[in-house]
Each structure stands twice: as C-alpha cells, then as structure tokens.
Design an enzyme around this catalytic site. Structure first.
Site, PDB file in Angstrom:
ATOM      1  N   ASP A 173       0.835  -1.196   0.000  1.00  0.00           N
ATOM      2  CA  ASP A 173       0.000   0.000   0.000  1.00  0.00           C
ATOM      3  C   ASP A 173       0.873   1.251   0.000  1.00  0.00           C
ATOM      4  O   ASP A 173       2.039   1.214   0.431  1.00  0.00           O
ATOM      5  CB  ASP A 173      -0.896   0.026   1.238  1.00  0.00           C
ATOM      6  CG  ASP A 173      -1.916  -1.096   1.232  1.00  0.00           C
ATOM      7  OD1 ASP A 173      -2.337  -1.495   0.137  1.00  0.00           O
ATOM      8  OD2 ASP A 173      -2.285  -1.561   2.323  1.00  0.00           O
ATOM      9  N   TYR A 216       6.588  -8.486   8.685  1.00  0.00           N
ATOM     10  CA  TYR A 216       6.233  -7.072   8.743  1.00  0.00           C
ATOM     11  C   TYR A 216       6.553  -6.522  10.121  1.00  0.00           C
ATOM     12  O   TYR A 216       6.362  -7.202  11.132  1.00  0.00           O
ATOM     13  CB  TYR A 216       4.737  -6.866   8.485  1.00  0.00           C
ATOM     14  CG  TYR A 216       4.278  -7.247   7.099  1.00  0.00           C
ATOM     15  CD1 TYR A 216       4.291  -6.318   6.060  1.00  0.00           C
ATOM     16  CD2 TYR A 216       3.825  -8.530   6.833  1.00  0.00           C
ATOM     17  CE1 TYR A 216       3.862  -6.664   4.787  1.00  0.00           C
ATOM     18  CE2 TYR A 216       3.390  -8.890   5.563  1.00  0.00           C
ATOM     19  CZ  TYR A 216       3.419  -7.949   4.546  1.00  0.00           C
ATOM     20  OH  TYR A 216       2.992  -8.301   3.295  1.00  0.00           O
ATOM     21  N   ASP A 240      -6.406   1.567   8.369  1.00  0.00           N
ATOM     22  CA  ASP A 240      -5.076   2.144   8.548  1.00  0.00           C
ATOM     23  C   ASP A 240      -5.183   3.656   8.655  1.00  0.00           C
ATOM     24  O   ASP A 240      -6.280   4.235   8.555  1.00  0.00           O
ATOM     25  CB  ASP A 240      -4.110   1.712   7.431  1.00  0.00           C
ATOM     26  CG  ASP A 240      -4.528   2.206   6.050  1.00  0.00           C
ATOM     27  OD1 ASP A 240      -5.242   3.223   5.948  1.00  0.00           O
ATOM     28  OD2 ASP A 240      -4.138   1.561   5.051  1.00  0.00           O
ATOM     29  N   ARG A 283      -3.431  -5.212   8.154  1.00  0.00           N
ATOM     30  CA  ARG A 283      -4.480  -4.261   8.537  1.00  0.00           C
ATOM     31  C   ARG A 283      -5.654  -4.981   9.194  1.00  0.00           C
ATOM     32  O   ARG A 283      -6.270  -4.479  10.136  1.00  0.00           O
ATOM     33  CB  ARG A 283      -4.983  -3.511   7.309  1.00  0.00           C
ATOM     34  CG  ARG A 283      -4.097  -2.380   6.864  1.00  0.00           C
ATOM     35  CD  ARG A 283      -4.657  -1.724   5.630  1.00  0.00           C
ATOM     36  NE  ARG A 283      -4.726  -2.660   4.505  1.00  0.00           N
ATOM     37  CZ  ARG A 283      -5.335  -2.386   3.351  1.00  0.00           C
ATOM     38  NH1 ARG A 283      -5.945  -1.232   3.189  1.00  0.00           N
ATOM     39  NH2 ARG A 283      -5.326  -3.256   2.369  1.00  0.00           N
TER      40      ARG A 283
END
Length: 295
Positions: free
Chosen positions: A40, A68, A82, A178
C-alpha cells in the site's frame, strides 16, 4: 536492454507499487518489469521486481511467507483499517490490560480465518474491492485461511487514551496485517488500525539488501540463476541436458536426481535453463528462461 534479473527495492512511503515499477522502467530503460506482492502507499519496505525474462520467476516469489514490522493503534477504527483512512470511532484504550492484549494476540496467531480489509485489491465481480469501497458500494469479502506464525509485541505506548503497539508479524502470503489490527481492536472492544507498516522480508529475501528508490539505475540485479536456486533449490544439468530441456525434451529417467520439485535447472556455465518438475521417471521443463540461454 538490461540483462534479466531480480531487483530488491526498499519502497518509501507515499508511493504505490506501480509508481516504483514506473521508476524502475525509466531507470533501467525497459518496459518489461513486474513486481511480486503489492505494498500500500502508506507502507514501506521490501518490494521485489523482476526485470526482462526474470519476470517469469515472480510467480514463485509472490506466495512466499513474509515479515512485517508495524504499529497498531488501539482505541480508534478507520474506514480503511489504517491511518490513511477516516476515523470512524474512538474509544478510550488506556485501561486495556497487557494480559488482555496477550490473550487476544494468541487468538490471532497460528492458522486463523481472516476477512480481508474491504479496501484490499481482491476482485469482487471483476472489480477491485478498494474501488467498490471508494465508490460507496457495500463490499463483502469471504473469509480465508491464513497462518500467522509470529505476532509479537516489541513495545507499547499509552498516549492520549490510545494504546500503540509496535509489533512484528511473520505470516503466510495473503495475510492482511491491517485486518489483524482491526480484529485485535475488535476483540479488545476498543477498535484498532495500523499507523505504520514496513515489510522487512519475503521468503529468503531481506530488506537489508534492497536498493533505495533513488538508486535503481545503479543497483545490482540478482541473476535469475541465483534467485531461482535460492527459492527452489538447484538441479544441476549437463550441457547436453540443458540443450534438451531448452528444446522441450524430457530428461528420461532423471527424476531420481531431483531432490525437490519444482527446481531450478542450472547448466555448467551457471545459467538458469528453466524450472523443472517430475513427469513420472522423467524430468521436464515447465518454464524456460530464454534470456539466460547462451549466445
């Protein structure tokens, strides 16, 4: 025209994955570049690009597990899960106990059923979910099974009624971090969303070896042979066998030499012939790499 290869890029925030591909095309002087695994715009970190014929290797990279580093803010929900989205609800999360966080994270670790974020790139009726959501249409996505092998809190901060958690997540391909933030906040009754996301690893590839966005033109490419061997393992072949594979012929009776499949067929010069699999007792190429063929 550049030689075929794979380029690791450290994507900065504010750029789409397609923006990075466009920059790489200009820097390397070729249109034939693709990427494995979208990030993203808000996210930073490892993006893997395939250049020229090495784009064909991306199919073996996109499904690898990933790591991550992220910050989850408990106490607020957004319409995108987010920080790029609009805040929908706020709840005082100052009183959330560490033991409750630990228990909720445990429930989101291992093999879990996860509903992707409604602003994901998943297609619904031929359209991207995020396009439908932005158009104000109702988006219903089916739950999918994913694996979260590590969900560890590194630090926590309590500020202005929010509880911010710096966490590291190891997960299977297809996991939406997310959605983990959203579901953690929901389980704790206070809501949650991501405020930062950085991908540090895809399979055996680490962001520590990635090029900065301004250095794409001078960054070294990893050879197709090196990448395929790292991901799949090597299957050494003779010059004659390499020629046969490139001509579409099977290696009769060679399957006993193939320790794992698919595998990278590597010729005596160290070039990648292609990706091979078993066909009964034989070995057959299922993907040749013409850009690596000897002149």
């Amino acid at each position: 025209m550049p030689a075929p290869g794979v380029l690791l890029v450290d994507k900065p925030g504010g750029m789409t994955s397609h923006d990075v591909v466009a920059r790489a095309r200009k820097a390397l002087g070729t249109r034939k570049i693709g990427h494995a695994g979208t990030l993203d715009p808000m996210a930073t970190g490892l993006l893997i690009l395939g250049v020229e014929a090495a784009t064909r290797l991306l199919t073996f990279i996109v499904g690898l597990d990933k790591t991550y580093e992220t910050t989850i803010r408990l106490g607020a929900t957004t319409d995108t899960d987010d920080a790029d989205g609009t805040i929908e609800t706020t709840t005082d999360a100052a009183a959330v106990a560490p033991a409750a966080v630990t228990a909720a994270i445990a429930d989101l670790t291992g093999e879990i059923s996860q509903v992707p974020s409604r602003v994901s790139a998943i297609k619904v009726g031929g359209r991207r979910a995020y396009d439908l959501a932005r158009a104000g249409e109702e988006v219903e996505l089916a739950a999918r099974t994913v694996t979260v092998s590590r969900f560890e809190v590194l630090r926590e901060r309590r500020v202005d009624g929010f509880l911010d958690l710096d966490v590291v997540v190891d997960c299977s391909s297809g996991t939406y971090v997310r959605a983990l933030a959203r579901d953690l906040g929901s389980a704790l009754g206070v809501g949650g969303h991501l405020t930062a996301l950085r991908r540090t690893r895809i399979g055996p590839f680490d962001v520590a070896g990635a090029a900065a966005i301004d250095a794409l033109g001078s960054a070294p490419l990893q050879t197709p042979a090196a990448v395929a061997t790292t991901v799949l393992g090597a299957f050494p072949v003779s010059a004659e066998e390499a020629r046969d594979l490139r001509h579409g012929k099977r290696l009769v009776g060679a399957s006993a030499r193939l320790e794992r499949a698919p595998a990278a067929a590597i010729d005596p010069a160290g070039l990648l012939v292609g990706i091979v699999e078993r066909r009964g007792d034989d070995v057959k190429s299922v993907m040749n790499l013409p850009g690596e063929a000897p002149a």
